[in-house]
Design a protein around this motif. Structure first.
Motif, PDB file in Angstrom:
ATOM      1  N   LEU A  85      30.049  40.133  46.467  1.00 22.95           N
ATOM      2  CA  LEU A  85      30.025  41.577  46.709  1.00 22.95           C
ATOM      3  C   LEU A  85      29.858  42.348  45.410  1.00 22.95           C
ATOM      4  O   LEU A  85      29.044  43.273  45.318  1.00 22.95           O
ATOM      5  N   GLU A  86      30.616  41.982  44.380  1.00 16.27           N
ATOM      6  CA  GLU A  86      30.535  42.690  43.101  1.00 16.27           C
ATOM      7  C   GLU A  86      29.145  42.578  42.504  1.00 16.27           C
ATOM      8  O   GLU A  86      28.582  43.567  42.019  1.00 16.27           O
ATOM      9  N   GLU A  87      28.570  41.375  42.542  1.00 16.06           N
ATOM     10  CA  GLU A  87      27.218  41.183  42.007  1.00 16.06           C
ATOM     11  C   GLU A  87      26.211  42.033  42.779  1.00 16.06           C
ATOM     12  O   GLU A  87      25.329  42.674  42.197  1.00 16.06           O
ATOM     13  N   ASN A  88      26.351  42.032  44.094  1.00 14.76           N
ATOM     14  CA  ASN A  88      25.450  42.809  44.934  1.00 14.76           C
ATOM     15  C   ASN A  88      25.599  44.306  44.685  1.00 14.76           C
ATOM     16  O   ASN A  88      24.606  45.031  44.558  1.00 14.76           O
ATOM     17  N   PHE A  89      26.835  44.791  44.576  1.00 12.86           N
ATOM     18  CA  PHE A  89      27.074  46.217  44.358  1.00 12.86           C
ATOM     19  C   PHE A  89      26.495  46.693  43.024  1.00 12.86           C
ATOM     20  O   PHE A  89      25.861  47.744  42.953  1.00 12.86           O
ATOM     21  N   PHE A  90      26.715  45.911  41.955  1.00 14.69           N
ATOM     22  CA  PHE A  90      26.188  46.312  40.646  1.00 14.69           C
ATOM     23  C   PHE A  90      24.659  46.289  40.636  1.00 14.69           C
ATOM     24  O   PHE A  90      24.017  47.159  40.023  1.00 14.69           O
ATOM     25  N   ALA A  91      24.075  45.307  41.328  1.00  6.95           N
ATOM     26  CA  ALA A  91      22.614  45.256  41.420  1.00  6.95           C
ATOM     27  C   ALA A  91      22.083  46.486  42.164  1.00  6.95           C
ATOM     28  O   ALA A  91      21.070  47.083  41.764  1.00  6.95           O
ATOM     29  N   LEU A  92      22.775  46.880  43.222  1.00  4.41           N
ATOM     30  CA  LEU A  92      22.331  48.029  44.005  1.00  4.41           C
ATOM     31  C   LEU A  92      22.485  49.350  43.255  1.00  4.41           C
ATOM     32  O   LEU A  92      21.749  50.299  43.517  1.00  4.41           O
ATOM     33  N   CYS A  93      23.416  49.399  42.323  1.00 10.95           N
ATOM     34  CA  CYS A  93      23.525  50.597  41.472  1.00 10.95           C
ATOM     35  C   CYS A  93      22.250  50.797  40.655  1.00 10.95           C
ATOM     36  O   CYS A  93      21.848  51.926  40.372  1.00 10.95           O
ATOM     37  N   GLU A  94      21.632  49.678  40.274  1.00 10.43           N
ATOM     38  CA  GLU A  94      20.395  49.738  39.494  1.00 10.43           C
ATOM     39  C   GLU A  94      19.195  50.113  40.372  1.00 10.43           C
ATOM     40  O   GLU A  94      18.213  50.661  39.879  1.00 10.43           O
ATOM     41  N   GLU A  95      19.289  49.796  41.655  1.00  9.72           N
ATOM     42  CA  GLU A  95      18.151  49.965  42.550  1.00  9.72           C
ATOM     43  C   GLU A  95      18.227  51.230  43.401  1.00  9.72           C
ATOM     44  O   GLU A  95      17.266  51.556  44.106  1.00  9.72           O
ATOM     45  N   THR A  96      19.351  51.929  43.353  1.00  8.30           N
ATOM     46  CA  THR A  96      19.531  53.127  44.169  1.00  8.30           C
ATOM     47  C   THR A  96      20.001  54.285  43.292  1.00  8.30           C
ATOM     48  O   THR A  96      20.129  54.146  42.074  1.00  8.30           O
ATOM     49  N   HIS A  97      20.286  55.403  43.939  1.00  5.11           N
ATOM     50  CA  HIS A  97      20.780  56.599  43.228  1.00  5.11           C
ATOM     51  C   HIS A  97      22.294  56.744  43.368  1.00  5.11           C
ATOM     52  O   HIS A  97      22.830  57.851  43.260  1.00  5.11           O
ATOM     53  N   PHE A  98      22.989  55.643  43.583  1.00  2.00           N
ATOM     54  CA  PHE A  98      24.429  55.685  43.796  1.00  2.00           C
ATOM     55  C   PHE A  98      25.205  55.055  42.646  1.00  2.00           C
ATOM     56  O   PHE A  98      24.733  54.117  42.007  1.00  2.00           O
ATOM     57  N   GLU A 152      30.482  54.770  44.981  1.00  2.00           N
ATOM     58  CA  GLU A 152      29.760  55.225  46.166  1.00  2.00           C
ATOM     59  C   GLU A 152      29.185  54.038  46.946  1.00  2.00           C
ATOM     60  O   GLU A 152      29.198  54.032  48.173  1.00  2.00           O
ATOM     61  N   VAL A 153      28.684  53.045  46.219  1.00  2.00           N
ATOM     62  CA  VAL A 153      28.180  51.833  46.873  1.00  2.00           C
ATOM     63  C   VAL A 153      29.306  51.162  47.643  1.00  2.00           C
ATOM     64  O   VAL A 153      29.127  50.727  48.792  1.00  2.00           O
ATOM     65  N   GLU A 154      30.481  51.083  47.029  1.00  2.00           N
ATOM     66  CA  GLU A 154      31.634  50.447  47.681  1.00  2.00           C
ATOM     67  C   GLU A 154      32.014  51.196  48.962  1.00  2.00           C
ATOM     68  O   GLU A 154      32.309  50.579  49.991  1.00  2.00           O
ATOM     69  N   LEU A 155      32.004  52.529  48.899  1.00  3.93           N
ATOM     70  CA  LEU A 155      32.365  53.314  50.078  1.00  3.93           C
ATOM     71  C   LEU A 155      31.299  53.197  51.164  1.00  3.93           C
ATOM     72  O   LEU A 155      31.619  53.078  52.358  1.00  3.93           O
ATOM     73  N   LEU A 156      30.036  53.182  50.777  1.00  9.84           N
ATOM     74  CA  LEU A 156      28.959  53.005  51.749  1.00  9.84           C
ATOM     75  C   LEU A 156      29.041  51.636  52.416  1.00  9.84           C
ATOM     76  O   LEU A 156      28.733  51.497  53.598  1.00  9.84           O
ATOM     77  N   TYR A 157      29.477  50.631  51.654  1.00 10.57           N
ATOM     78  CA  TYR A 157      29.642  49.303  52.246  1.00 10.57           C
ATOM     79  C   TYR A 157      30.757  49.320  53.294  1.00 10.57           C
ATOM     80  O   TYR A 157      30.630  48.717  54.359  1.00 10.57           O
ATOM     81  N   GLU A 158      31.831  50.031  52.994  1.00  7.67           N
ATOM     82  CA  GLU A 158      32.919  50.148  53.975  1.00  7.67           C
ATOM     83  C   GLU A 158      32.429  50.836  55.250  1.00  7.67           C
ATOM     84  O   GLU A 158      32.787  50.440  56.360  1.00  7.67           O
ATOM     85  N   ILE A 159      31.601  51.866  55.080  1.00 10.03           N
ATOM     86  CA  ILE A 159      31.038  52.558  56.243  1.00 10.03           C
ATOM     87  C   ILE A 159      30.136  51.605  57.029  1.00 10.03           C
ATOM     88  O   ILE A 159      30.208  51.527  58.259  1.00 10.03           O
TER      89      ILE A 159
END
Length: 225
Positions: A19-32, A36-43
């Motif tokens: 999860l941590e690896e995925n979240f940090f990668a998505l920070c690079e690929e999105t505007h979050f 925010e990525v962590e909260l969106l994952y919870e949603i």
């Protein structure tokens, strides 16, 4: 970048490290940002169902509920188009996995003009997805904007006139249809043309409020879905 869907353990629960690896990668690929990525994952987890091969997904009906409840959208046909623009498939009840969801939300909520231009075009071209908005598609998109006409004949004439006005403005190569290039160049010159065929992006007030504990609580409620 390795996505969660490609990990061997994703059909079970992803590990904290995955999860941590995925979240940090998505920070690079999105505007979050990471929180925010962590909260969106919870949603996402709150909304998810089991998709093909047990992969967690949000189906079209659930995503339409989000558009209605969190973004105050009510046009059913336009919501269907938005749902399909989130995903690479053209099925009516398309579903999106975690990465499609967050990357779609990145563009939907905070995309650059270029990103949102491409998204809006996908929404408007979602029926055929052939790279053009035809007169037939324009008729479907613009028809609901004509709300008061004395007769059906008058309404049809008003829609035809509106289509001609739109073509005059956006059909840069004069081939009686609007290509992605026509649309992109027209929007660059006039940003107000971005949603010319109908609103498919959220209002600013909803953009600011979506990534919040309140949204998470809303969908955790037993009556939310």
């Amino acid at each position: 970048v390795r996505g969660l869907e490609n990990t061997e353990s994703f059909n079970m629960a992803p590990t904290k490290r995955e999860l941590e690896e995925n979240f940090f990668a998505l920070c690079e690929e999105t505007h979050f940002e990471i929180d925010e990525v962590e909260l969106l994952y919870e949603i996402f987890v709150t909304l998810q169902q089991s998709g093909p091969h047990g992969t967690p997904v949000i189906d079209g009906a659930t995503l339409r509920t989000v558009l209605r409840k969190s973004f105050n959208m009510s046009d059913a046909a336009m919501m269907d188009r938005i749902v399909q623009a989130f995903t690479p498939t053209t099925t009516f009840d398309a579903h999106c996995n975690w990465e499609e969801f967050i990357k779609g939300m990145s563009v939907f909520l905070r995309g650059t003009l270029e990103e949102q231009t491409e998204f809006c075009f996908r929404v408007y071209d979602c029926v055929k997805r052939d790279g053009y908005i035809s007169r037939e598609e324009m008729h479907q998109l613009l028809g609901p904007t004509i709300v008061s006409s004395p007769s059906q004949e008058d309404k049809e004439e008003a829609i035809r006139d509106l289509i001609e006005l739109v073509l005059k403005k956006l059909d840069l190569d004069k081939d009686h249809r609007i290509s992605k290039e026509d649309f992109t160049e027209s929007v660059k010159k006039d940003h107000l043309l971005l949603e010319v065929f109908g609103p498919c992006l959220p209002e600013t007030k909803h953009v600011k409020s979506f990534i919040s504990a309140e949204t998470l609580a809303l969908y955790k409620s037993p009556t939310a879905k």
